[in-house]
Scaffold this active site. Structure first.
Site, short mmCIF file in Angstrom:
data_model
loop_
_atom_site.label_atom_id
_atom_site.label_comp_id
_atom_site.label_asym_id
_atom_site.label_seq_id
_atom_site.Cartn_x
_atom_site.Cartn_y
_atom_site.Cartn_z
N LYS A 50 -16.76 -2.92 5.02
CA LYS A 50 -16.02 -2.85 6.27
C LYS A 50 -16.81 -2.04 7.30
O LYS A 50 -17.70 -1.31 6.89
CB LYS A 50 -14.64 -2.24 6.04
CG LYS A 50 -14.69 -0.79 5.54
CD LYS A 50 -13.55 0.02 6.04
CE LYS A 50 -13.89 0.77 7.28
NZ LYS A 50 -14.58 2.04 7.11
N HIS A 84 -12.51 -0.29 0.06
CA HIS A 84 -12.54 0.51 -1.17
C HIS A 84 -11.20 1.19 -1.46
O HIS A 84 -10.93 1.59 -2.57
CB HIS A 84 -13.70 1.51 -1.16
CG HIS A 84 -13.44 2.74 -0.36
ND1 HIS A 84 -13.56 2.78 1.00
CD2 HIS A 84 -13.06 3.99 -0.73
CE1 HIS A 84 -13.26 4.00 1.43
NE2 HIS A 84 -12.96 4.75 0.40
N LYS A 122 -8.53 2.32 -5.28
CA LYS A 122 -8.01 3.63 -5.69
C LYS A 122 -6.80 3.45 -6.60
O LYS A 122 -5.94 2.61 -6.34
CB LYS A 122 -7.61 4.45 -4.45
CG LYS A 122 -8.82 4.88 -3.63
CD LYS A 122 -8.41 5.78 -2.49
CE LYS A 122 -9.55 6.01 -1.52
NZ LYS A 122 -10.46 7.09 -1.88
N GLU A 162 -8.70 14.10 6.90
CA GLU A 162 -9.93 14.61 6.27
C GLU A 162 -10.34 15.90 6.96
O GLU A 162 -10.20 16.01 8.18
CB GLU A 162 -11.09 13.63 6.49
CG GLU A 162 -10.99 12.36 5.73
CD GLU A 162 -12.16 11.42 6.07
OE1 GLU A 162 -13.32 11.85 5.99
OE2 GLU A 162 -11.88 10.29 6.43
N ASP A 208 -12.11 2.44 12.04
CA ASP A 208 -12.70 2.96 10.80
C ASP A 208 -11.67 3.06 9.68
O ASP A 208 -11.97 2.75 8.53
CB ASP A 208 -13.29 4.36 11.09
CG ASP A 208 -14.03 4.92 9.90
OD1 ASP A 208 -14.83 4.18 9.29
OD2 ASP A 208 -13.81 6.10 9.55
N HIS A 216 -8.14 0.27 5.94
CA HIS A 216 -7.48 0.91 4.81
C HIS A 216 -5.96 1.10 4.99
O HIS A 216 -5.17 0.76 4.11
CB HIS A 216 -8.09 2.29 4.54
CG HIS A 216 -9.58 2.27 4.39
ND1 HIS A 216 -10.25 1.27 3.74
CD2 HIS A 216 -10.54 3.14 4.80
CE1 HIS A 216 -11.55 1.53 3.74
NE2 HIS A 216 -11.75 2.66 4.39
N LYS A 267 -10.21 12.95 11.52
CA LYS A 267 -11.32 13.75 10.97
C LYS A 267 -11.10 15.20 11.38
O LYS A 267 -10.45 15.47 12.39
CB LYS A 267 -12.66 13.28 11.57
CG LYS A 267 -12.98 11.81 11.29
CD LYS A 267 -13.83 11.67 10.07
CE LYS A 267 -14.24 10.24 9.83
NZ LYS A 267 -14.48 9.95 8.42
#
Ligand code: BG6
Length: 501
Positions: free
Chosen positions: A150, A180, A184, A218, A237, A242, A342
């Site tokens: 991605k 991804h 998980k 994060e 992003d 996701h 972030k």
């Protein structure tokens, strides 16, 4: 456990961030677990003019920095025997011809090939085109699969253009669009939790659920990824990919089976039902911010504009929050709040589901504080967890209530914990598409965020700042539909009221 045929995994971008931090460590953990097929080889492809030995040293360094407890030496001996390297320097017109010869002539390489695009998204079409021209994507003696990282495009139109360029050389079953997050454990547990238990199904709808929050925060900044991140931003992003996938898993109807097509059919139905956000309503549905300097874990950190490679007047968002509605029978009227950032206060990913209050508050004279509604929370990271908050009577002579959390954390200490990539790499080698994205999922997710991207791209004068180490910009509360809705920052009951902003 399905058997996996021998194959060669060709990693484009082998020296880059993704390969270093995720792919090589994941492959090594599969080696330790003896899950890689015996005759599988790994061919690193990158710009550096490394020899095979230099590549092996590089891989060893990657593993040492990843596994601070030490690298299993026996497993590394087996792993190094799989490693090969092919330099692909810029300007070498023959690099792909040489690659074809290497793949054809070296008896270590199986005719089954996985090409992994661990490179910048702008490079996908050119690499695929060159592989196609060389005939490397044809499935003559064995199978050929391509993994595309991605983001798939940077908006709907570019995703469709990228898709067309892939279809020139590949057919759909050869393409593995990776997200991804779907690898998980807790994300897959959403499916198990919902469909292996009947308990919640009667409650899983707009009669009982007040709203859903999906968060990924994060403490890390952009970590030397300015060249990618400046053109992406938090919405592309994390949210378009996701978090939209998490939303689809929480909201989808039970699929007919767990086969790749049935699962993806149901996810697409949810994405199609997202109420379109018009350009006029973007401000009521979306909020963005950019981190300024602050403190993370007691250490001062710089603001986004001071990160290397970031334009001094950049308005790229490092925080994004959305409110979405799913206009279908089950979810009509229930807001889904998605947020990511972030340099936030904590590393945390979670799905928090808040239930409505009972229709009549019979215990209103007994509360010490305002009554707490029920929550179900699925913690994705740092710890897999499953918690449910309910009200109980405080022991003693008086009838007072308090909130307790039923902690159904299911991870046992002895159970091996894998990152997302291990399972996904095995899936590609086994030819299982279930946890990969179909093109219509990608397109519908872009349709949902495209109007926001357009409006934000036009509003270039101002972006809200938030201090690094905080929970994001002030003002995001305006997305909430009612006064008693607030961002949930912690999965612990005492943290439930930390509503700040
Ligand atoms: C990636 C994003 O897809 O996911 C990164 O590009 C983000 O910006 C990462 O940090 C988060 O994934 P994880 O698995 O590290 O939580």
């Amino acid at each position: 456990m399905k058997t996996i045929e021998p194959c060669v995994l060709v990693i484009f971008g082998a020296s880059g961030n993704l390969s270093r931090h995720k792919l090589i460590p994941a492959l090594f953990r599969l080696e330790v677990a003896r899950r890689l097929p015996e005759k599988m080889t790994i061919l690193g492809c990158s710009l550096e003019l490394w020899s095979k030995d230099e590549w092996i040293t590089e891989v060893s360094n990657m593993l040492e920095s990843k596994f601070s407890d030490g690298v299993d030496e026996q497993a590394f001996e087996r792993f190094r025997a799989r490693l090969h390297y092919h330099p692909n320097p810029p300007g070498d017109g023959d690099a792909y011809l040489k690659l074809r010869n290497v793949l054809a002539e070296n008896p270590d390489f199986s005719p089954n090939i996985v090409f992994y695009m661990a490179v910048r998204p702008s490079e996908f079409p050119a690499i695929i085109d060159r592989l196609g021209v060389m005939g490397l994507l044809k499935q003559q003696n064995g199978w050929c699969r391509v993994v595309i990282e991605k983001p798939f495009g940077y908006d709907l139109l570019s995703a469709q253009t990228l898709q067309k360029s892939l279809y020139r050389h590949l057919n759909e079953p050869q393409i593995y669009r990776i997200d991804h997050y779907l690898g998980k454990g807790t994300v897959q547990n959403v499916i198990v939790f919902r469909f292996a238990n009947i308990l919640l199904e009667p409650l899983w709808n707009n009669h009982y659920i007040d709203h859903v929050q999906i968060t990924h925060s994060e403490t890390l900044g952009i970590d030397r990824r300015a060249d990618y991140y400046e053109g992406a931003g938090a919405l592309r992003d994390m949210i378009q990919s996701h978090l939209m996938q998490l939303l689809a898993l929480v909201a989808m109807e039970p699929p007919v089976t767990l086969s790749a097509e049935h699962l993806r059919d149901e996810k697409v139905k949810v994405l199609k039902a997202i109420r379109p956000i018009t350009q006029n309503s973007v401000h009521a549905h979306a909020f963005r911010g950019q981190y300024t300097s602050g403190t993370i874990n007691g250490k001062p950190v710089q603001g986004y504009l001071d990160e290397p490679g970031v334009a001094p007047d950049s308005i790229t968002e490092t925080y994004a929050a959305l409110k979405l509605f799913i206009d279908n029978w089950r979810w009509a009227g229930v807001p889904f709040y998605l947020r990511t950032g972030k340099r936030m206060a904590e590393n945390s990913s979670a799905i928090c589901i808040r239930f409505k209050k009972p229709p009549q508050d019979l215990l209103r004279h007994t509360h010490r504080e305002s009554p707490h509604p029920n929550w179900i929370m699925l913690g994705i990271q740092p710890n897999d967890s499953l918690k449910m908050e309910i009200q109980v009577k405080v022991p003693g002579l008086d009838l007072t209530t308090r909130t307790i959390s039923l902690d159904a954390t299911y991870h046992k200490g002895s159970e091996e914990d894998y990152d997302a990539y291990e399972g996904l790499l095995l899936d590609v080698m086994q030819g299982d598409h279930s946890l990969f994205l179909r093109i219509d999922e990608v397109e519908w997710a872009w349709r949902a965020v495209d109007p926001i991207i357009k409006v934000w791209a036009m509003e270039r004068d101002f972006i809200n700042g938030y201090q690094a180490g905080s929970w994001g910009p002030r003002g995001t509360y305006r997305l909430f539909d009612s006064d008693d809705q607030f961002w949930r920052h912690s999965l612990d009951p005492e943290g439930a009221d930390l509503q700040a902003y």
